[in-house]
Write a protein that holds these residues in place. Structure first.
Motif, PDB file in Angstrom:
ATOM      1  N   GLY A 185       0.735  -1.302   0.016  1.00  0.00           N
ATOM      2  CA  GLY A 185      -0.002   0.127   0.069  1.00  0.00           C
ATOM      3  C   GLY A 185       0.864   1.139   0.112  1.00  0.00           C
ATOM      4  O   GLY A 185       1.739   1.246   0.470  1.00  0.00           O
ATOM      5  N   ILE A 186       0.276   2.348  -0.691  1.00  0.00           N
ATOM      6  CA  ILE A 186       0.862   3.326  -0.624  1.00  0.00           C
ATOM      7  C   ILE A 186       0.221   4.635  -0.056  1.00  0.00           C
ATOM      8  O   ILE A 186      -1.195   4.665  -0.311  1.00  0.00           O
ATOM      9  CB  ILE A 186       1.430   3.985  -2.375  1.00  0.00           C
ATOM     10  N   ASP A 187       0.858   5.532   0.610  1.00  0.00           N
ATOM     11  CA  ASP A 187       0.160   6.609   1.435  1.00  0.00           C
ATOM     12  C   ASP A 187      -0.124   7.679   0.120  1.00  0.00           C
ATOM     13  O   ASP A 187       0.486   8.091  -0.427  1.00  0.00           O
ATOM     14  CB  ASP A 187       0.867   7.340   2.321  1.00  0.00           C
ATOM     15  N   TRP A 188      -1.503   7.941  -0.221  1.00  0.00           N
ATOM     16  CA  TRP A 188      -1.965   8.604  -1.164  1.00  0.00           C
ATOM     17  C   TRP A 188      -2.967   9.617  -0.731  1.00  0.00           C
ATOM     18  O   TRP A 188      -4.055   9.344  -0.533  1.00  0.00           O
ATOM     19  CB  TRP A 188      -2.685   7.728  -2.188  1.00  0.00           C
ATOM     20  N   ASP A 189      -2.202  10.763  -0.164  1.00  0.00           N
ATOM     21  CA  ASP A 189      -3.146  11.799   0.300  1.00  0.00           C
ATOM     22  C   ASP A 189      -4.042  11.429   1.592  1.00  0.00           C
ATOM     23  O   ASP A 189      -5.052  11.736   1.608  1.00  0.00           O
ATOM     24  CB  ASP A 189      -4.012  12.429  -0.876  1.00  0.00           C
ATOM     25  N   GLY A 190      -3.165  10.593   2.407  1.00  0.00           N
ATOM     26  CA  GLY A 190      -3.596  10.246   3.544  1.00  0.00           C
ATOM     27  C   GLY A 190      -4.659   8.865   3.476  1.00  0.00           C
ATOM     28  O   GLY A 190      -5.169   8.370   4.380  1.00  0.00           O
ATOM     29  N   GLU A 191      -4.807   8.370   2.355  1.00  0.00           N
ATOM     30  CA  GLU A 191      -5.559   6.952   2.193  1.00  0.00           C
ATOM     31  C   GLU A 191      -4.454   5.937   1.798  1.00  0.00           C
ATOM     32  O   GLU A 191      -3.312   6.297   1.090  1.00  0.00           O
ATOM     33  CB  GLU A 191      -6.591   6.884   1.054  1.00  0.00           C
ATOM     34  N   LYS A 192      -4.886   4.693   2.270  1.00  0.00           N
ATOM     35  CA  LYS A 192      -3.771   3.790   1.772  1.00  0.00           C
ATOM     36  C   LYS A 192      -4.133   3.185   0.508  1.00  0.00           C
ATOM     37  O   LYS A 192      -5.281   2.905   0.579  1.00  0.00           O
ATOM     38  CB  LYS A 192      -3.695   2.575   2.855  1.00  0.00           C
ATOM     39  N   VAL A 193      -3.564   3.250  -0.396  1.00  0.00           N
ATOM     40  CA  VAL A 193      -3.849   2.670  -1.863  1.00  0.00           C
ATOM     41  C   VAL A 193      -3.103   1.327  -2.484  1.00  0.00           C
ATOM     42  O   VAL A 193      -1.896   1.526  -1.997  1.00  0.00           O
ATOM     43  CB  VAL A 193      -3.566   3.859  -2.967  1.00  0.00           C
ATOM     44  N   HIS A 194      -3.850   0.463  -2.777  1.00  0.00           N
ATOM     45  CA  HIS A 194      -2.997  -0.581  -3.394  1.00  0.00           C
ATOM     46  C   HIS A 194      -3.107  -0.802  -4.777  1.00  0.00           C
ATOM     47  O   HIS A 194      -2.373  -1.553  -5.442  1.00  0.00           O
ATOM     48  CB  HIS A 194      -3.724  -1.929  -2.779  1.00  0.00           C
ATOM     49  N   PHE A 195      -4.359  -0.109  -5.579  1.00  0.00           N
ATOM     50  CA  PHE A 195      -4.569  -0.377  -7.076  1.00  0.00           C
ATOM     51  C   PHE A 195      -4.414   1.200  -7.447  1.00  0.00           C
ATOM     52  O   PHE A 195      -5.144   2.048  -7.227  1.00  0.00           O
ATOM     53  CB  PHE A 195      -6.004  -0.677  -7.146  1.00  0.00           C
ATOM     54  N   ILE A 196      -3.477   1.389  -8.668  1.00  0.00           N
ATOM     55  CA  ILE A 196      -3.331   2.734  -9.170  1.00  0.00           C
ATOM     56  C   ILE A 196      -3.541   2.511 -10.700  1.00  0.00           C
ATOM     57  O   ILE A 196      -2.954   1.728 -11.312  1.00  0.00           O
ATOM     58  CB  ILE A 196      -1.925   3.169  -8.998  1.00  0.00           C
ATOM     59  N   PHE A 197      -4.485   3.095 -11.150  1.00  0.00           N
ATOM     60  CA  PHE A 197      -4.501   3.308 -12.428  1.00  0.00           C
ATOM     61  C   PHE A 197      -4.145   4.630 -13.105  1.00  0.00           C
ATOM     62  O   PHE A 197      -4.749   5.890 -12.893  1.00  0.00           O
ATOM     63  CB  PHE A 197      -6.249   3.185 -12.965  1.00  0.00           C
ATOM     64  N   LEU A 198      -3.340   4.685 -13.987  1.00  0.00           N
ATOM     65  CA  LEU A 198      -2.585   5.858 -14.457  1.00  0.00           C
ATOM     66  C   LEU A 198      -3.188   6.054 -16.065  1.00  0.00           C
ATOM     67  O   LEU A 198      -3.067   5.010 -16.969  1.00  0.00           O
ATOM     68  CB  LEU A 198      -1.152   6.002 -14.516  1.00  0.00           C
ATOM     69  N   SER A 199      -3.854   7.168 -16.264  1.00  0.00           N
ATOM     70  CA  SER A 199      -4.472   7.404 -17.675  1.00  0.00           C
ATOM     71  C   SER A 199      -3.906   8.606 -18.184  1.00  0.00           C
ATOM     72  O   SER A 199      -3.583   9.574 -17.673  1.00  0.00           O
ATOM     73  CB  SER A 199      -5.859   7.539 -17.687  1.00  0.00           C
ATOM     74  N   ALA A 200      -3.598   8.449 -19.671  1.00  0.00           N
ATOM     75  CA  ALA A 200      -3.581   9.577 -20.285  1.00  0.00           C
ATOM     76  C   ALA A 200      -4.712   9.718 -21.289  1.00  0.00           C
ATOM     77  O   ALA A 200      -5.017   8.892 -22.143  1.00  0.00           O
ATOM     78  CB  ALA A 200      -2.358   9.507 -21.421  1.00  0.00           C
ATOM     79  N   ILE A 201      -5.411  10.790 -21.354  1.00  0.00           N
ATOM     80  CA  ILE A 201      -6.781  11.061 -21.932  1.00  0.00           C
ATOM     81  C   ILE A 201      -6.743  12.098 -22.977  1.00  0.00           C
ATOM     82  O   ILE A 201      -6.615  13.189 -22.789  1.00  0.00           O
ATOM     83  CB  ILE A 201      -7.812  11.275 -20.950  1.00  0.00           C
ATOM     84  N   PRO A 202      -6.700  11.693 -24.301  1.00  0.00           N
ATOM     85  CA  PRO A 202      -6.872  12.822 -25.111  1.00  0.00           C
ATOM     86  C   PRO A 202      -8.137  13.433 -25.155  1.00  0.00           C
ATOM     87  O   PRO A 202      -9.167  12.858 -24.653  1.00  0.00           O
ATOM     88  CB  PRO A 202      -6.849  12.034 -26.641  1.00  0.00           C
ATOM     89  N   VAL A 203      -8.351  14.725 -25.584  1.00  0.00           N
ATOM     90  CA  VAL A 203      -9.525  15.431 -25.670  1.00  0.00           C
ATOM     91  C   VAL A 203     -10.644  14.933 -26.285  1.00  0.00           C
ATOM     92  O   VAL A 203     -11.794  14.824 -25.569  1.00  0.00           O
ATOM     93  CB  VAL A 203      -9.197  16.974 -26.399  1.00  0.00           C
ATOM     94  N   ALA A 204     -10.503  14.065 -27.322  1.00  0.00           N
ATOM     95  CA  ALA A 204     -11.696  13.461 -28.141  1.00  0.00           C
ATOM     96  C   ALA A 204     -12.299  12.406 -27.265  1.00  0.00           C
ATOM     97  O   ALA A 204     -13.413  12.127 -27.697  1.00  0.00           O
ATOM     98  CB  ALA A 204     -11.037  12.948 -29.521  1.00  0.00           C
ATOM     99  N   VAL A 205     -11.514  11.862 -26.282  1.00  0.00           N
ATOM    100  CA  VAL A 205     -12.411  10.563 -25.691  1.00  0.00           C
ATOM    101  C   VAL A 205     -12.761  10.868 -24.087  1.00  0.00           C
ATOM    102  O   VAL A 205     -12.784  10.021 -23.473  1.00  0.00           O
ATOM    103  CB  VAL A 205     -11.398   9.357 -25.773  1.00  0.00           C
ATOM    104  N   SER A 206     -12.664  12.322 -23.939  1.00  0.00           N
ATOM    105  CA  SER A 206     -12.900  12.679 -22.134  1.00  0.00           C
ATOM    106  C   SER A 206     -14.279  11.802 -21.853  1.00  0.00           C
ATOM    107  O   SER A 206     -14.291  11.444 -20.654  1.00  0.00           O
ATOM    108  CB  SER A 206     -13.085  14.120 -22.105  1.00  0.00           C
TER     109      SER A 206
END
Length: 151
Positions: free
Chosen positions: A85-106
């Protein structure tokens, strides 16, 4: 389906880092190596800037850091699991989804996040993904748990 948005290379079953920045960099580097993005450093910098506005930790051990307005390309998603787990702004996080979102698919991105949250609202699905010991098993688990929610 989930397999159209991410590739096995961007799914990491166990990242050894207790720091959100290092974790995000590892995910971004896998996206860059797979040629989904061209600059991992700038993606992480933009994600951190966005994170400074509002945390993307959503409870149940999940965080969805993202960058909207990326030029060109398709929606790109990388995912990692932290056993400790990672301290993520005070929460313990185990699953992280990182996204790059083009304007056309918001708009599609919002449906994707809704589908992922629906899939992972079930404890059995979270356990299946958390317990995957390697990339191949994690990939299969992700496809299984998102089959009916991510379209």
């Amino acid at each position: 389906a989930f397999y159209r948005l991410a590739r096995k290379e961007g799914i990491i079953p166990a990242i050894e880092s207790a720091h959100a920045v290092a974790y995000g960099m590892k995910l971004a580097k896998t996206m860059e190596e797979a040629k989904f993005i061209t600059n991992a450093d700038s993606l992480v910098a933009a994600a951190l800037e966005r994170e400074g506005v509002l945390s993307t930790a959503v409870g149940e051990g999940f965080a969805f850091p993202h960058v909207r307005g990326v030029e060109g390309g398709a929606l790109t998603l990388a995912m990692g699991v932290s056993r400790e787990g990672i301290d993520w702004d005070g929460e313990k996080v185990h699953f992280i989804f990182l996204s790059a979102i083009p304007v056309a698919v918001s708009a599609f991105y919002l449906r994707l996040m809704s589908g992922l949250m629906q899939a992972f609202s079930k404890e059995a699905n979270r356990k299946l993904v958390f317990d995957a010991e390697n990339s191949a098993l994690l990939w299969k688990a992700l496809q299984k748990v998102t089959r009916s929610t991510v379209k």
